[in-house]
Design an enzyme around this catalytic site. Structure first.
Site, PDB file in Angstrom:
ATOM      1  N   HIS A  90      16.674  30.892  10.101  1.00 30.41           N
ATOM      2  CA  HIS A  90      17.890  31.702  10.027  1.00 30.41           C
ATOM      3  C   HIS A  90      19.029  30.938   9.356  1.00 30.41           C
ATOM      4  O   HIS A  90      19.065  29.696   9.352  1.00 30.41           O
ATOM      5  CB  HIS A  90      18.321  32.140  11.428  1.00 30.41           C
ATOM      6  N   GLY A  91      19.972  31.689   8.809  1.00 25.28           N
ATOM      7  CA  GLY A  91      21.163  31.068   8.245  1.00 25.28           C
ATOM      8  C   GLY A  91      21.974  30.370   9.328  1.00 25.28           C
ATOM      9  O   GLY A  91      21.726  30.548  10.528  1.00 25.28           O
ATOM     10  N   TRP A 125      26.839  28.435  16.524  1.00 26.32           N
ATOM     11  CA  TRP A 125      26.660  27.201  17.299  1.00 26.32           C
ATOM     12  C   TRP A 125      26.100  26.068  16.449  1.00 26.32           C
ATOM     13  O   TRP A 125      26.305  24.905  16.782  1.00 26.32           O
ATOM     14  CB  TRP A 125      25.787  27.463  18.533  1.00 26.32           C
ATOM     15  N   ASN A 126      25.404  26.374  15.343  1.00 22.66           N
ATOM     16  CA  ASN A 126      25.096  25.313  14.376  1.00 22.66           C
ATOM     17  C   ASN A 126      26.413  24.738  13.862  1.00 22.66           C
ATOM     18  O   ASN A 126      26.585  23.517  13.777  1.00 22.66           O
ATOM     19  CB  ASN A 126      24.316  25.847  13.172  1.00 22.66           C
ATOM     20  N   ARG A 178      20.430  35.967  15.391  1.00 24.01           N
ATOM     21  CA  ARG A 178      20.597  35.193  14.158  1.00 24.01           C
ATOM     22  C   ARG A 178      19.361  35.258  13.265  1.00 24.01           C
ATOM     23  O   ARG A 178      19.485  35.251  12.037  1.00 24.01           O
ATOM     24  CB  ARG A 178      20.954  33.743  14.493  1.00 24.01           C
ATOM     25  N   HIS A 235      13.264  26.429  23.802  1.00 27.18           N
ATOM     26  CA  HIS A 235      14.274  26.501  24.858  1.00 27.18           C
ATOM     27  C   HIS A 235      14.745  25.075  25.166  1.00 27.18           C
ATOM     28  O   HIS A 235      13.941  24.207  25.498  1.00 27.18           O
ATOM     29  CB  HIS A 235      13.657  27.148  26.101  1.00 27.18           C
ATOM     30  N   ARG A 240      15.453  16.143  20.852  1.00 31.65           N
ATOM     31  CA  ARG A 240      15.480  17.072  19.730  1.00 31.65           C
ATOM     32  C   ARG A 240      14.197  17.052  18.913  1.00 31.65           C
ATOM     33  O   ARG A 240      13.768  18.086  18.413  1.00 31.65           O
ATOM     34  CB  ARG A 240      16.668  16.758  18.801  1.00 31.65           C
ATOM     35  N   ARG A 241      13.579  15.894  18.743  1.00 26.39           N
ATOM     36  CA  ARG A 241      12.516  15.770  17.758  1.00 26.39           C
ATOM     37  C   ARG A 241      11.149  15.400  18.325  1.00 26.39           C
ATOM     38  O   ARG A 241      10.141  15.544  17.652  1.00 26.39           O
ATOM     39  CB  ARG A 241      12.919  14.729  16.705  1.00 26.39           C
TER      40      ARG A 241
END
Length: 230
Positions: A9-10, A14-15, A60, A89, A114-115
């Site tokens: 998504h673009g 919150w990004n 989004r 999530h 995160r990764r």
């Protein structure tokens, strides 16, 4: 050969605010709308024609799909919305600022959350007011499978039934498919499609609004991977 296009998504609101989003339903930012429209123009320029579309149940991603299809004059094609394509999530991290979280827990810990392929974030309990159990869009799901937090491994496990039952059969039938979803649900799919290792998947990035095109042979083996840009 069949084609599969993945598009994150673009940019979301919150990004833009640098927050963990996950299953929270956040809209596109103004920049995100433009990214989605530009992606549609790139799809049109590349001459990509789709037979089916898939997206998540989050605004989004849905809006991104619609902008892409509208810009490429394909808004009419069959579309499936499913929770299986939701972002991973992020548990109790959802809504927290990433920079502030890194200052509190350390950059390395946040990078792992995160990764990492198999490290879970702090989990959100089912009785928390922010739990997806309370969201009407998941009313038909067994509450026991509504997550309180996921890693990429768990995300892949929930995406795979959709791939096996819906997406792969269409590709094997020679149909072209577009999926507009989220960074981690698409990373999970990419891991499976490209046979990326658990370690190497940590380095795979999905840019917002960038169409990624896979060409498959009749055995669903990847023949090429192309990223569309201006």
């Amino acid at each position: 050969m069949s084609k599969l296009v993945l598009i994150r998504h673009g940019q979301s609101q919150w990004n833009l605010a640098n927050k963990f989003t996950g299953w929270v339903d956040v809209d596109l930012s103004d920049k995100g709308v433009e990214e989605a429209k530009e992606a549609g123009k790139l799809v049109e320029k590349a001459g990509l024609k789709f037979d089916y579309a898939f997206t998540s149940v989050l605004t989004r991603a849905i809006k991104t799909l619609h902008y892409v299809l509208e810009e490429s004059d394909q808004l009419w094609i069959p579309e499936t919305k499913t929770w299986r394509l939701n972002e991973r999530h992020y548990g109790r991290l959802q809504g927290l600022n990433k920079k502030e979280t890194a200052e509190k827990y350390g950059d390395e810990q946040v990078h792992i959350w995160r990764r990492s392929y198999d490290t879970l974030p702090p989990l959100l309990s089912a009785d928390d007011e922010g739990s997806a159990v309370n969201d009407r869009r998941y009313a038909d799901l067994d509450p026991n499978i509504v997550p309180g937090g996921e890693n990429l491994k768990v995300t892949l496990e929930r995406v795979m039934p959709l791939w096996e039952d819906e997406i792969a059969p269409k590709l094997l039938d020679g149909k072209n498919v577009i999926i507009a979803a989220h960074g981690n649900s698409l990373r999970a799919l990419s891991k499976y499609i490209e046979r990326i290792s658990d370690d190497d998947i940590m380095d795979l990035e999905m840019k917002t609004g960038e169409p990624v095109v896979y060409d498959f042979n009749d055995k669903l083996e990847v023949q090429s991977k192309t990223k569309l840009d201006k």
